[in-house]
Design a protein around this motif. Structure first.
Motif, PDB file in Angstrom:
ATOM      1  N   ALA A  40      54.436 -37.285 -44.031  1.00 43.04           N
ATOM      2  CA  ALA A  40      54.714 -35.780 -43.614  1.00 43.04           C
ATOM      3  C   ALA A  40      54.834 -35.486 -42.225  1.00 43.04           C
ATOM      4  N   ARG A  41      55.684 -34.421 -42.083  1.00 39.88           N
ATOM      5  CA  ARG A  41      55.843 -34.140 -40.518  1.00 39.88           C
ATOM      6  C   ARG A  41      56.687 -32.648 -40.550  1.00 39.88           C
ATOM      7  N   LYS A  42      56.440 -31.987 -39.303  1.00 38.46           N
ATOM      8  CA  LYS A  42      57.556 -31.124 -39.037  1.00 38.46           C
ATOM      9  C   LYS A  42      58.596 -31.221 -38.203  1.00 38.46           C
ATOM     10  N   VAL A  43      59.524 -30.812 -38.301  1.00 41.33           N
ATOM     11  CA  VAL A  43      60.700 -30.845 -37.204  1.00 41.33           C
ATOM     12  C   VAL A  43      61.286 -29.325 -37.238  1.00 41.33           C
ATOM     13  N   GLY A  50      58.980 -37.884 -46.524  1.00 45.63           N
ATOM     14  CA  GLY A  50      59.673 -39.165 -46.992  1.00 45.63           C
ATOM     15  C   GLY A  50      61.251 -39.016 -46.396  1.00 45.63           C
ATOM     16  N   GLY A  51      61.157 -38.250 -45.365  1.00 41.55           N
ATOM     17  CA  GLY A  51      62.359 -38.121 -44.514  1.00 41.55           C
ATOM     18  C   GLY A  51      63.362 -36.993 -45.342  1.00 41.55           C
ATOM     19  N   VAL A  52      62.770 -36.390 -46.236  1.00 43.13           N
ATOM     20  CA  VAL A  52      63.414 -35.251 -46.842  1.00 43.13           C
ATOM     21  C   VAL A  52      62.988 -33.862 -46.592  1.00 43.13           C
ATOM     22  N   GLU A  70      56.660 -41.366 -52.343  1.00 49.64           N
ATOM     23  CA  GLU A  70      56.491 -42.875 -52.815  1.00 49.64           C
ATOM     24  C   GLU A  70      55.894 -43.836 -51.919  1.00 49.64           C
ATOM     25  N   VAL A  71      56.158 -43.856 -50.579  1.00 52.11           N
ATOM     26  CA  VAL A  71      55.635 -44.796 -49.654  1.00 52.11           C
ATOM     27  C   VAL A  71      54.052 -44.664 -49.414  1.00 52.11           C
ATOM     28  N   ASP A  72      53.702 -43.169 -49.562  1.00 52.32           N
ATOM     29  CA  ASP A  72      52.100 -42.863 -49.265  1.00 52.32           C
ATOM     30  C   ASP A  72      51.393 -43.436 -50.769  1.00 52.32           C
ATOM     31  N   GLY A 451      64.550 -40.459 -47.020  1.00 56.88           N
ATOM     32  CA  GLY A 451      65.598 -39.422 -47.086  1.00 56.88           C
ATOM     33  C   GLY A 451      66.197 -38.945 -48.222  1.00 56.88           C
ATOM     34  N   ALA A 452      65.848 -39.686 -49.432  1.00 52.16           N
ATOM     35  CA  ALA A 452      66.528 -39.397 -50.825  1.00 52.16           C
ATOM     36  C   ALA A 452      65.436 -39.007 -51.585  1.00 52.16           C
TER      37      ALA A 452
END
Length: 473
Positions: A40-43, A50-52, A70-72, A451-452
């Motif tokens: 998780a991050r803010k842009v 997850g890049g989404v 999923e990665v987490d 990203g998916a």
């Protein structure tokens, strides 16, 4: 709450003040990273997992939606697997289970704990190795037990004398050759008289509750005695679970001492060596800044030393241990994203005020706040804001005064209809306990990675809602 009100805890004296642990943030846009999944991050103010971007996810899949990292999830499963390398680690499926997550658990090398026929069915559909499945429950029917035996479930955790009779009857009804070649593997759930420091409704090891055989009354020893002498049954050992959302290992220490003392008594009085012991789960996670959970590595070290110390004192060989983390794996791996519908500015005593932010979900997708008085955090997920932080209560759309998602949080004061609000740490028991209250449609579970997006559990439809209503035209 120290006071009560006939309309519910949300109206009790003092409920209109924020809790003492909640501090006004310097920047209400910032993520409190310990509460969120690892990706998780803010842009530019937009929350990505997850890049989404959650703005894109909601545009495609709608809201409310559970977002599963999923990665987490895999990373937390692997962390328990590696830290407890000398244990059998059973993922507690009751926290959240789907065919997808069951396969992830298998791929990460964990076992699976189920506690109903429905959860067992999901495991079967996922192709999970039944020899690595444990079956819990305080009221398993003969039909459910028969199915577990037929499928070759690796262990059945028996919970009553009635169940012992059912298991023994099923075991001995099979051909003698089958009884000898593949006996029904059982554990005995015991209550050690230890009440974890947690909410009353989720502390499960004290005496006055529905689970297990009491050690102090002698029922646990009697249950073990019956099973140890039963043909067609292999007694694996004892099972203890002291509660949920636990941060202090002292409860495990007291429980392990009492359970191991019973284990030693079985060895000495019955001459039966049980090869295994399960210490349960209940490991806590961070829902808000007041929570400080331990790491799998620390838990493993502390719990292993507790058991080793007690076994040395009793002069017995340590059994093979197992644990059952569920919330600690899936809880932080999932968040829920909502769309704001209305905002009210409510005046409080002393000239203060609070924003009431209504979202398009509520107690139908997260009952824990109403049921357990649970605390959550949240953030605006679709944009950055320069507005000053305001004390905010995020509420649902259901016809209940107690339909509260986040009791107290500081959000930007300009939060408005159409904004997205995301709540972290909703992986455990939110989708599992979701309902159709007010005929709401249960949200989907959307997995994200690289990203998916991938639909794990689809959103319910109006057709689903009416499918079981047989009174229509």
């Amino acid at each position: 709450m120290s006071a009560t009100h006939e309309a519910g805890w949300a109206h009790a004296s003092g409920a209109l003040r924020g809790p003492s642990w909640l501090r006004e943030p310097a920047d209400p846009n910032a993520l409190v990273t310990p509460l969120w999944s690892s990706t998780a991050r803010k842009v530019d103010g937009v929350l990505e997992i997850g890049g989404v971007a959650l703005t894109d996810l909601v545009a495609e899949h709608g809201s409310p939606a559970y977002v599963l990292d999923e990665v987490d999830f895999r990373g937390r499963a692997a962390a328990f697997r590696d830290a407890f390398a000398d244990y059998d680690v059973y993922y507690a499926g009751k926290a959240f289970l789907s065919t997808t997550t069951a396969r992830w658990i298998a791929e990460e090398g964990l076992c699976l704990d189920v506690c109903s026929a429905g959860e067992l069915l999901v495991a079967q559909r996922a192709g999970f190795d039944m020899a690595r499945v444990g079956y819990h429950g305080n009221n398993k029917t003969v039909a459910e037990l028969a199915r577990a035996v037929e499928l070759g479930v690796g262990r059945i955790i028996v919970d009553s004398f009635d169940e012992i009779e059912r298991v023994v009857a099923l075991a001995t009804a099979r051909p003698v050759e089958e009884q000898q070649a593949s006996p029904v593997r059982v554990m005995v759930r015991v209550t050690a008289g230890v009440e974890a420091h947690t909410h009353e409704y989720i502390a499960t090891a004290h005496e006055d509750q529905k689970f297990g055989f009491s050690i102090t009354s002698g029922d646990a020893f009697e249950g073990v005695s019956r099973l140890s002498a039963a043909p067609g049954v292999h007694l694996l050992g004892l099972h203890s679970h002291i509660g949920s959302q636990i941060f202090d290992s002292s409860g495990f220490e007291v429980a392990a001492r009492r359970v191991l003392a019973l284990h030693a008594r079985v060895v000495n009085d019955l001459g039966v060596v049980m090869p295994e012991m399960d210490l349960g789960g209940g490991f806590g996670i961070a829902y808000t800044t007041q929570d400080d959970p331990s790491t799998p590595e620390n838990l493993a070290g502390e719990m292993s030393e507790i058991v080793a110390h007690e076994c040395r004192g009793l002069g017995i060989e340590a059994p093979r241990l197992s644990i059952e983390p569920g919330r600690a794996i899936v809880g932080p791996s999932m968040c829920t994203v909502y769309t704001v519908g209305t905002v009210k500015d409510v005046a409080l005593d002393g000239g203060a005020s609070r924003l009431y932010v209504s979202v398009d979900g509520g107690m139908s997708d997260n009952i824990r706040t109403a049921l357990y008085d649970a605390d959550y955090s949240c953030t605006v997920a679709n944009r950055a804001s320069d507005a000053e932080p305001r004390l905010t209560r995020v509420v649902g759309k259901h016809c209940e005064a107690g339909d509260i998602v986040v009791k107290d949080e500081f959000l930007p004061g300009d939060v408005t209809a159409g904004d997205l609000v995301a709540v972290p740490a909703t992986g455990a028991y939110c989708r599992s306990m979701a309902s159709n209250y007010n005929h709401a449609l249960r949200p989907p579970v959307i997995a994200v990675r690289d990203g998916a997006t991938r639909v794990v559990v689809r959103r319910e439809t109006e057709e689903d809602l009416l499918a079981t209503d047989v009174g229509g035209a």
